[in-house]
Design an enzyme around this catalytic site. Structure first.
Site, PDB file in Angstrom:
ATOM      1  N   CYS A  61      26.909  35.264  40.492  1.00  0.00           N
ATOM      2  CA  CYS A  61      28.329  34.988  40.737  1.00  0.00           C
ATOM      3  C   CYS A  61      28.499  33.881  41.775  1.00  0.00           C
ATOM      4  CB  CYS A  61      29.033  36.263  41.199  1.00  0.00           C
ATOM      5  SG  CYS A  61      30.806  36.041  41.415  1.00  0.00           S
ATOM      6  N   CYS A  65      31.186  37.136  48.431  1.00  0.00           N
ATOM      7  CA  CYS A  65      31.580  38.444  48.996  1.00  0.00           C
ATOM      8  C   CYS A  65      30.380  39.064  49.729  1.00  0.00           C
ATOM      9  CB  CYS A  65      32.087  39.350  47.887  1.00  0.00           C
ATOM     10  SG  CYS A  65      33.310  38.520  46.831  1.00  0.00           S
ATOM     11  N   CYS A  68      28.156  42.008  48.366  1.00  0.00           N
ATOM     12  CA  CYS A  68      27.836  42.084  46.934  1.00  0.00           C
ATOM     13  C   CYS A  68      26.419  41.650  46.580  1.00  0.00           C
ATOM     14  CB  CYS A  68      28.844  41.264  46.145  1.00  0.00           C
ATOM     15  SG  CYS A  68      28.674  41.526  44.360  1.00  0.00           S
ATOM     16  N   CYS A 105      34.643  51.684  32.174  1.00  0.00           N
ATOM     17  CA  CYS A 105      35.010  50.494  32.963  1.00  0.00           C
ATOM     18  C   CYS A 105      33.908  49.444  32.855  1.00  0.00           C
ATOM     19  CB  CYS A 105      35.147  50.849  34.437  1.00  0.00           C
ATOM     20  SG  CYS A 105      36.232  52.227  34.759  1.00  0.00           S
ATOM     21  N   CYS A 136      38.931  50.073  30.981  1.00  0.00           N
ATOM     22  CA  CYS A 136      39.190  49.367  32.239  1.00  0.00           C
ATOM     23  C   CYS A 136      38.210  48.197  32.298  1.00  0.00           C
ATOM     24  CB  CYS A 136      38.944  50.315  33.415  1.00  0.00           C
ATOM     25  SG  CYS A 136      39.116  49.519  35.021  1.00  0.00           S
ATOM     26  N   CYS A 196      44.348  49.131  38.971  1.00  0.00           N
ATOM     27  CA  CYS A 196      43.330  49.871  39.724  1.00  0.00           C
ATOM     28  C   CYS A 196      42.958  48.960  40.888  1.00  0.00           C
ATOM     29  CB  CYS A 196      42.124  50.163  38.841  1.00  0.00           C
ATOM     30  SG  CYS A 196      40.746  50.902  39.747  1.00  0.00           S
ATOM     31  N   ARG A 268      40.164  57.380  43.977  1.00  0.00           N
ATOM     32  CA  ARG A 268      38.794  57.530  43.474  1.00  0.00           C
ATOM     33  C   ARG A 268      37.757  57.438  44.589  1.00  0.00           C
ATOM     34  NH1 ARG A 268      38.183  53.843  39.288  1.00  0.00           N
ATOM     35  NH2 ARG A 268      39.245  55.388  38.039  1.00  0.00           N
TER      36      ARG A 268
END
Ligand code: SAM
Ligand code: DTB
Ligand code: SF4
Length: 321
Positions: A61, A65, A68, A105, A136, A196, A268
């Site tokens: 990616c 972040c 991550c 998801c 999702c 979400c 969650r």
């Protein structure tokens, strides 16, 4: 039966960060009692919804972040892979359904999807929907028209987290700003897809930052239908690999505050369960968490085995929603 999110309150109240901080500061028993009252007024207190995650496009990616494993800028053990095939996704969703998940998801390590990607993901959404599961996806930032395309494919939920409070965001992520995230969330909402949206705690942030995150989430109009509260999974090779450990009771307090501030949302208990004891998870359910990720993997990190969760549910008298 798939879990249906409750209709949002037409006039949810606004929360000041100080008010959430005051909740955090309550004696633990008082806070849990308040959270239980709110939880029981809106939900079956013994029912927990289960979603299974699949990383459909792993690693490489462009974003930075700090938590991550999938950022190309961090030296982690995660290898870059290409988008999974439709057949691989359908096989994983079928297995998840057989294990008792009601929602599937799919996550992709993208800043955002290209048009060609979106067409392939739309086909995946259609196929999972045809299995009778809720769908999702979490694909990063969306361009104009993309949310509508996903809605047309049958998408039920789009996951896009605020991740942390605005004041702490730039200490964790610099390759995009939180305003970009609000922009995508508005596109998702306008397309009629359930939102979400949650965040991560345990990144070395202060209690004020945790309170401000909960306030930001609760003040979204309407609040997200689903609110994942992730505990940082400290990944070797990421900037946050040595983040200071969070007092586990502070994690439970965060869940309780989210429950009180967002009475009708599904809260969650998300990443980090593999590192938690059964007793700590039970406290999170007591604090008002009523949804989990179910299945032995999150996106790249481990999650408790489904068999272990089945036993935990039986020991606690919890039922699947
Ligand atoms: N690339 C997309 C995005 O960033 O929106 C979707 C995938 S991203 C991995 C989804 C969310 O997982 C992040 O927003 C973050 O809240 C959570 N997450 C990622 N890595 C994590 C970690 N190591 N510990 C806890 N939560 C994590
Ligand atoms: C969310 O809030 N948590 C999930 C889901 N949305 C996509 C992801 C957790 C990722 C945990 C770290 C990993 O598996 O790499
Ligand atoms: Fe990329 Fe999402 Fe990971 Fe950020 S959280 S690096 S956007 S996959």
């Amino acid at each position: 039966m798939p879990a249906i999110a409750k209709k949002p309150d037409p006039s949810p109240r606004k929360w000041r960060t100080e008010e959430i901080e005051a909740l955090f500061a309550l004696p633990f028993n008082d806070l849990i009692y308040r959270a239980q009252e709110v939880h029981r007024a809106h939900f079956d207190a013994n029912a927990v919804q289960r979603s299974t995650l699949l990383s459909i496009k792993t690693g490489g990616c462009s974003e930075d972040c700090g938590y991550c494993s999938q950022s190309a800028r961090h030296d982690t053990e995660v290898e870059r892979e290409s988008l999974l095939s439709l057949e691989e996704v359908v096989a994983a969703a079928t297995a998840a359904r057989e294990q008792g998940a009601s929602r599937f998801c799919m996550g992709a390590a993208w800043r955002g999807p290209k048009q060609k990607d979106l067409e392939q993901v739309s086909a995946m959404v259609r196929a999972v929907k045809d299995l009778g599961m809720e769908t999702c996806v979490t694909l990063g930032m969306l361009q104009q028209g993309q949310a509508e395309q996903l809605k047309a494919a049958g998408l039920d939920y789009y996951n896009h987290n605020l991740d942390t409070a605005p004041e702490f965001y730039a200490q964790v992520i610099t390759s995009h700003c939180q305003e970009d995230r609000f922009d995508t969330l508005a596109k998702v909402r306008d397309a009629g897809i359930n939102v979400c949206c949650g965040g991560i705690v345990g990144m070395g942030e202060s209690r004020r930052v945790r309170a401000a995150l909960v306030a930001e989430l609760a003040n979204m109009d309407p609040p997200p239908e689903s609110v994942p509260i992730n505990h940082l999974v400290a990944i070797p090779g990421t900037p946050l690999e040595n983040a200071a450990a969070l007092d586990p009771f502070e994690f439970v307090r965060t869940i309780a505050c989210a429950r009180i501030a967002m009475p009708r949302s599904m809260v969650r208990l998300s990443a980090g369960r593999e590192q938690m004891s059964d007793e700590l998870q039970a406290l999170c359910f007591l604090a008002g968490a009523n949804s989990i990720f179910y299945g032995d993997k999150l996106l790249t990190a481990d999650n408790p085995e489904a068999g272990h969760d089945e036993k935990l549910f039986a020991r606690l008298g919890l039922k699947a929603m």
